[in-house]
Design a protein around this motif. Sequence first.
Motif, PDB file in Angstrom:
ATOM      1  N   LEU A   1       4.618  -2.986  -8.353  1.00  0.00           N
ATOM      2  CA  LEU A   1       3.988  -1.671  -8.235  1.00  0.00           C
ATOM      3  C   LEU A   1       2.854  -1.571  -9.250  1.00  0.00           C
ATOM      4  CD1 LEU A   1       7.225   0.536  -8.191  1.00  0.00           C
ATOM      5  CD2 LEU A   1       5.883  -0.228  -6.224  1.00  0.00           C
TER       6      LEU A   1
ATOM      7  N   GLY B   1       0.780  -1.226   0.000  1.00  0.00           N
ATOM      8  CA  GLY B   1       0.000   0.000   0.000  1.00  0.00           C
ATOM      9  C   GLY B   1       0.812   1.277   0.000  1.00  0.00           C
ATOM     10  N   VAL B   2       2.116   1.171   0.191  1.00  0.00           N
ATOM     11  CA  VAL B   2       2.972   2.363   0.197  1.00  0.00           C
ATOM     12  C   VAL B   2       3.059   2.922  -1.224  1.00  0.00           C
ATOM     13  CG1 VAL B   2       5.362   3.153   0.487  1.00  0.00           C
ATOM     14  CG2 VAL B   2       4.324   1.674   2.192  1.00  0.00           C
ATOM     15  N   VAL B   3       2.943   4.218  -1.337  1.00  0.00           N
ATOM     16  CA  VAL B   3       3.065   4.892  -2.628  1.00  0.00           C
ATOM     17  C   VAL B   3       4.475   5.461  -2.722  1.00  0.00           C
ATOM     18  CG1 VAL B   3       2.199   6.745  -4.091  1.00  0.00           C
ATOM     19  CG2 VAL B   3       0.609   5.443  -2.648  1.00  0.00           C
TER      20      VAL B   3
ATOM     21  N   THR C   1       2.128   2.258  -6.487  1.00  0.00           N
ATOM     22  CA  THR C   1       1.713   1.733  -5.195  1.00  0.00           C
ATOM     23  C   THR C   1       2.176   0.292  -5.073  1.00  0.00           C
ATOM     24  OG1 THR C   1      -0.254   3.143  -5.219  1.00  0.00           O
ATOM     25  CG2 THR C   1      -0.287   1.276  -3.705  1.00  0.00           C
TER      26      THR C   1
ATOM     27  N   VAL D   1       1.822  -3.285  -4.454  1.00  0.00           N
ATOM     28  CA  VAL D   1       0.664  -4.178  -4.395  1.00  0.00           C
ATOM     29  C   VAL D   1       1.050  -5.620  -4.060  1.00  0.00           C
ATOM     30  CG1 VAL D   1      -0.785  -2.752  -5.898  1.00  0.00           C
ATOM     31  CG2 VAL D   1       0.674  -4.526  -6.900  1.00  0.00           C
TER      32      VAL D   1
END
Length: 99
Positions: free
Chosen positions: A98, A42-44, A70, A72
């Motif tokens: 990502l 979930g980190v962008v 992001t 995934v």
Amino acid sequence: MKRFSEEHQWVEYDGQQATVGITAYAAEELGEITFVELPDLGVVVSQGEALCVVESTKAASDVFAPVGGTVVAVNELLEKTPALVNDAPETRAWICRLE
């Protein structure tokens, strides 16, 4: 088709997802990989931003995102078997995907 960054990361696209890892050259230069700190789901991240850390018997090194997106998926195999990065850096030892 795989694309390579100047910082020795690679990215391979499959539709909307981009799989990211480090090159064989980077793995060889780092030496025996002892730990991979995977990014959180979930980190962008933006292109060029630190994505994770790879530690070896020689040094710890940031892995920079060759593209933005992001997180995934992460390769959980690397948590249990970080040396996989030395054995198969451009195939089975992908770091994350990502989108």
